[in-house]
Design a protein around this motif. Structure first.
Motif, PDB file in Angstrom:
ATOM      1  N   ARG A 288      10.856   7.834   7.921  1.00  0.00           N
ATOM      2  CA  ARG A 288      11.540   8.050   6.637  1.00  0.00           C
ATOM      3  C   ARG A 288      12.846   7.258   6.588  1.00  0.00           C
ATOM      4  O   ARG A 288      13.144   6.587   5.604  1.00  0.00           O
ATOM      5  CB  ARG A 288      11.802   9.537   6.418  1.00  0.00           C
ATOM      6  CG  ARG A 288      12.339   9.831   5.024  1.00  0.00           C
ATOM      7  CD  ARG A 288      12.602  11.289   4.744  1.00  0.00           C
ATOM      8  NE  ARG A 288      11.506  12.200   4.928  1.00  0.00           N
ATOM      9  CZ  ARG A 288      10.482  12.365   4.091  1.00  0.00           C
ATOM     10  NH1 ARG A 288      10.382  11.615   3.015  1.00  0.00           N
ATOM     11  NH2 ARG A 288       9.555  13.263   4.344  1.00  0.00           N
ATOM     12  N   GLU A 289      13.635   7.320   7.660  1.00  0.00           N
ATOM     13  CA  GLU A 289      14.917   6.609   7.715  1.00  0.00           C
ATOM     14  C   GLU A 289      14.736   5.099   7.568  1.00  0.00           C
ATOM     15  O   GLU A 289      15.591   4.419   7.016  1.00  0.00           O
ATOM     16  CB  GLU A 289      15.636   6.912   9.032  1.00  0.00           C
ATOM     17  CG  GLU A 289      16.173   8.323   9.110  1.00  0.00           C
ATOM     18  CD  GLU A 289      16.636   8.697  10.519  1.00  0.00           C
ATOM     19  OE1 GLU A 289      16.719   7.813  11.403  1.00  0.00           O
ATOM     20  OE2 GLU A 289      16.900   9.899  10.734  1.00  0.00           O
ATOM     21  N   GLN A 290      13.619   4.583   8.069  1.00  0.00           N
ATOM     22  CA  GLN A 290      13.364   3.140   8.013  1.00  0.00           C
ATOM     23  C   GLN A 290      12.599   2.722   6.760  1.00  0.00           C
ATOM     24  O   GLN A 290      12.274   1.552   6.593  1.00  0.00           O
ATOM     25  CB  GLN A 290      12.576   2.717   9.250  1.00  0.00           C
ATOM     26  CG  GLN A 290      13.343   2.906  10.545  1.00  0.00           C
ATOM     27  CD  GLN A 290      12.475   2.628  11.747  1.00  0.00           C
ATOM     28  OE1 GLN A 290      11.888   1.554  11.863  1.00  0.00           O
ATOM     29  NE2 GLN A 290      12.368   3.596  12.637  1.00  0.00           N
ATOM     30  N   GLY A 291      12.278   3.680   5.891  1.00  0.00           N
ATOM     31  CA  GLY A 291      11.553   3.366   4.669  1.00  0.00           C
ATOM     32  C   GLY A 291      10.097   3.014   4.898  1.00  0.00           C
ATOM     33  O   GLY A 291       9.506   2.270   4.110  1.00  0.00           O
ATOM     34  N   LEU A 292       9.504   3.560   5.965  1.00  0.00           N
ATOM     35  CA  LEU A 292       8.112   3.264   6.302  1.00  0.00           C
ATOM     36  C   LEU A 292       7.188   4.382   5.829  1.00  0.00           C
ATOM     37  O   LEU A 292       7.579   5.541   5.770  1.00  0.00           O
ATOM     38  CB  LEU A 292       7.953   3.129   7.821  1.00  0.00           C
ATOM     39  CG  LEU A 292       8.761   2.038   8.515  1.00  0.00           C
ATOM     40  CD1 LEU A 292       8.663   2.195  10.024  1.00  0.00           C
ATOM     41  CD2 LEU A 292       8.300   0.664   8.075  1.00  0.00           C
ATOM     42  N   LYS A 293       5.954   4.020   5.551  1.00  0.00           N
ATOM     43  CA  LYS A 293       4.880   4.988   5.392  1.00  0.00           C
ATOM     44  C   LYS A 293       4.277   5.205   6.778  1.00  0.00           C
ATOM     45  O   LYS A 293       4.583   4.460   7.714  1.00  0.00           O
ATOM     46  CB  LYS A 293       3.801   4.468   4.425  1.00  0.00           C
ATOM     47  CG  LYS A 293       4.264   4.359   2.984  1.00  0.00           C
ATOM     48  CD  LYS A 293       4.518   5.733   2.400  1.00  0.00           C
ATOM     49  CE  LYS A 293       4.812   5.683   0.916  1.00  0.00           C
ATOM     50  NZ  LYS A 293       5.023   7.019   0.377  1.00  0.00           N
ATOM     51  N   VAL A 294       3.432   6.211   6.934  1.00  0.00           N
ATOM     52  CA  VAL A 294       2.800   6.449   8.227  1.00  0.00           C
ATOM     53  C   VAL A 294       1.288   6.510   8.091  1.00  0.00           C
ATOM     54  O   VAL A 294       0.755   6.937   7.067  1.00  0.00           O
ATOM     55  CB  VAL A 294       3.315   7.742   8.913  1.00  0.00           C
ATOM     56  CG1 VAL A 294       4.799   7.660   9.203  1.00  0.00           C
ATOM     57  CG2 VAL A 294       2.995   8.970   8.104  1.00  0.00           C
ATOM     58  N   ALA A 295       0.618   6.071   9.148  1.00  0.00           N
ATOM     59  CA  ALA A 295      -0.833   6.185   9.279  1.00  0.00           C
ATOM     60  C   ALA A 295      -1.077   7.125  10.455  1.00  0.00           C
ATOM     61  O   ALA A 295      -1.001   6.708  11.614  1.00  0.00           O
ATOM     62  CB  ALA A 295      -1.472   4.824   9.520  1.00  0.00           C
TER      63      ALA A 295
END
Length: 97
Positions: free
Chosen positions: A66-73
């Motif tokens: 979240r802090e890095q602005g990423l989505k997750v798989a």
């Protein structure tokens, strides 16, 4: 040995590490590609199971995404189950997962 769990992001080895004192208690591996943190595996040493270490690893990885602005798989079944139990992370899940 300390009972306090600390979790750190070992970016060089692309994994979150949970330690009890100086001992490595568990890891959550990841890789980042195209704005998605792929989370393939979470493992806790058998002698440390039942202490919430997997949950602490999951929380650290999801908060880090979240802090890095990423989505997750969430390829790891444990992470998928953690997100289901903690719906505040559902918005991080990449399309198709």
């Amino acid at each position: 040995m300390s009972d306090e769990v600390t979790v750190t992001d070992n970016r060089e080895n692309r994994r979150y590490e949970a330690r009890l004192g100086a001992e490595l208690a568990g890891v959550l591996t990841y890789r980042v590609q195209d704005g998605i943190a792929v989370l393939p595996h979470t493992g806790v040493e058998p002698r440390f199971e039942g202490r919430g270490i997997g949950g602490k690893l999951a929380k650290a990885a999801l908060d880090g995404a979240r802090e890095q602005g990423l989505k997750v798989a969430p390829w790891c079944p444990f992470i998928a189950a953690y997100i289901k139990k903690n719906p505040e992370y559902a918005d991080l899940v990449a399309a198709g997962f």
